[in-house]
Design an enzyme around this catalytic site. Sequence first.
Site, PDB file in Angstrom:
ATOM      1  N   LEU A  51      45.393  41.576  49.216  1.00 42.23           N
ATOM      2  CA  LEU A  51      46.368  41.839  48.160  1.00 42.23           C
ATOM      3  C   LEU A  51      45.703  42.135  46.827  1.00 42.23           C
ATOM      4  O   LEU A  51      46.286  42.784  45.960  1.00 42.23           O
ATOM      5  CB  LEU A  51      47.312  40.638  48.003  1.00 42.23           C
ATOM      6  N   GLY A  52      44.482  41.642  46.646  1.00 46.44           N
ATOM      7  CA  GLY A  52      43.759  41.864  45.394  1.00 46.44           C
ATOM      8  C   GLY A  52      42.450  41.100  45.422  1.00 46.44           C
ATOM      9  O   GLY A  52      42.242  40.222  46.264  1.00 46.44           O
ATOM     10  N   GLY A  54      38.813  39.757  42.831  1.00 49.14           N
ATOM     11  CA  GLY A  54      38.150  39.620  41.544  1.00 49.14           C
ATOM     12  C   GLY A  54      36.668  39.381  41.743  1.00 49.14           C
ATOM     13  O   GLY A  54      36.122  39.613  42.831  1.00 49.14           O
ATOM     14  N   SER A  55      36.007  38.886  40.696  1.00 43.71           N
ATOM     15  CA  SER A  55      34.555  38.697  40.749  1.00 43.71           C
ATOM     16  C   SER A  55      34.147  37.599  41.719  1.00 43.71           C
ATOM     17  O   SER A  55      33.074  37.657  42.316  1.00 43.71           O
ATOM     18  CB  SER A  55      34.028  38.361  39.351  1.00 43.71           C
ATOM     19  N   LYS A  73      44.157  32.574  48.351  1.00 43.24           N
ATOM     20  CA  LYS A  73      43.094  32.964  47.425  1.00 43.24           C
ATOM     21  C   LYS A  73      41.796  32.346  47.922  1.00 43.24           C
ATOM     22  O   LYS A  73      41.646  31.120  47.911  1.00 43.24           O
ATOM     23  CB  LYS A  73      43.436  32.475  46.016  1.00 43.24           C
ATOM     24  N   GLU A 122      52.467  29.826  48.177  1.00 40.43           N
ATOM     25  CA  GLU A 122      53.662  30.494  48.678  1.00 40.43           C
ATOM     26  C   GLU A 122      53.524  31.995  48.446  1.00 40.43           C
ATOM     27  O   GLU A 122      52.881  32.437  47.487  1.00 40.43           O
ATOM     28  CB  GLU A 122      54.916  29.971  47.977  1.00 40.43           C
ATOM     29  N   TYR A 123      54.127  32.779  49.327  1.00 44.15           N
ATOM     30  CA  TYR A 123      54.101  34.235  49.179  1.00 44.15           C
ATOM     31  C   TYR A 123      55.384  34.674  48.491  1.00 44.15           C
ATOM     32  O   TYR A 123      56.483  34.416  48.977  1.00 44.15           O
ATOM     33  CB  TYR A 123      53.972  34.905  50.544  1.00 44.15           C
ATOM     34  N   ASP A 169      46.949  33.787  30.036  1.00 39.93           N
ATOM     35  CA  ASP A 169      46.816  35.172  30.501  1.00 39.93           C
ATOM     36  C   ASP A 169      48.161  35.702  30.982  1.00 39.93           C
ATOM     37  O   ASP A 169      48.264  36.323  32.043  1.00 39.93           O
ATOM     38  CB  ASP A 169      45.768  35.280  31.612  1.00 39.93           C
ATOM     39  N   GLU A 173      51.261  41.977  34.876  1.00 38.63           N
ATOM     40  CA  GLU A 173      50.594  41.903  36.175  1.00 38.63           C
ATOM     41  C   GLU A 173      50.605  40.497  36.758  1.00 38.63           C
ATOM     42  O   GLU A 173      50.418  40.336  37.971  1.00 38.63           O
ATOM     43  CB  GLU A 173      49.139  42.377  36.053  1.00 38.63           C
TER      44      GLU A 173
END
Length: 359
Positions: A51-52, A54-55, A73, A122-123, A169, A173
């Site tokens: 889904l995405g 990062g570093s 994650k 949760e999705y 943040d 998004e």
Amino acid sequence: AGGIRVPNQTPRPPERPKLVKPSLNQTVVRKKSKQERPAWFVGNYQLRKELGHGSYGTVYLATSKTNNKFAIKCYDKSKLCDLRRKSEVRREISILQQLKHRNVIRLVEVLDQPKQLSLVMEYAGSQSLWGYLKDLSGNCIPEEEAKGLFRQIVQGVNFCHNQQISHRDIKLENVLLDGNHKVKLIDFGFATCMPHTKKMKLFLGTPCYMAPEIVDDKEYSGDKADVWALGILLYCLLVGFYPFTGNTQSDLFKNISKSQLKVPNKLGSDVKDLLSWLLQKSPNNRPTCSEILEHRWLGSGVDNEREVIDFMVNHGYFEPQILESLESAENEISQKYHELLEKRNTGLELNSKMLHSLA
């Protein structure tokens, strides 16, 4: 003249192979294509797609053995070598464990494995508010629609602030939107938990959403910086672009710090007033999330919320029970409350048949 003559006719396509239906008692083995890979599991969850990323980690869509969807994650431990990054991940987990609210993403469990650390959440769908807006004409939405979405976002942030948690943040998004127009605040990687009276100095966030005190490199309160970011987000929902821009980051920061807010005339006077309040250059002049929810632009919704609670109390529910359920993860009482509120917000009068139909 010495050339090769090509026949003037269309070549016939190759004959398609015939499909043969296997007999019912025959074992059928589907050959694995080169693109396929073995099923990949994290604990009891099968990872379906990315889904995405990062570093330090990647977020995947996953399913459980009962085929329920989750977002996982995954942190690669080899990239979490320094103490600072390890501390940040531990803080993120600790913060998520404290947050149980309908408009905040819910942490289900943490899987600590030899090579990776995985946060099972949760999705809530894969479409962010940014993705929703970019597909619309003008990249913005009407005031009434924005009001419903913004109220949910502020309620989620207000719950965080009541736990002394600042997100740091907030942006389009980092708000997920499902098919029922319900929102979830996500990504608490920059979040911190400390008294709002205590100032911080760490320079972080997304540039277009940074508050003046941050870009001016001053000490700041996390909750007041969050409120500024909420103002930027609301402006984007209504107008379709950022209120402060620049060709370079230096120009952007200068405009955030010095330029006056310009609100299009097409917006109503009430929401103009709210935007001006949220985007005050001085953090001391900005409202709290509780004050935002009481602003007259959102006021009709607040009245409807009170009406739904009173309605449920008159039909046998206890008010403390209702309020407690609204601060927790989704449950039967909160589900009834939100379905009734949705009906009331569309102008329908509440009646006992509605409550019984939700049972």
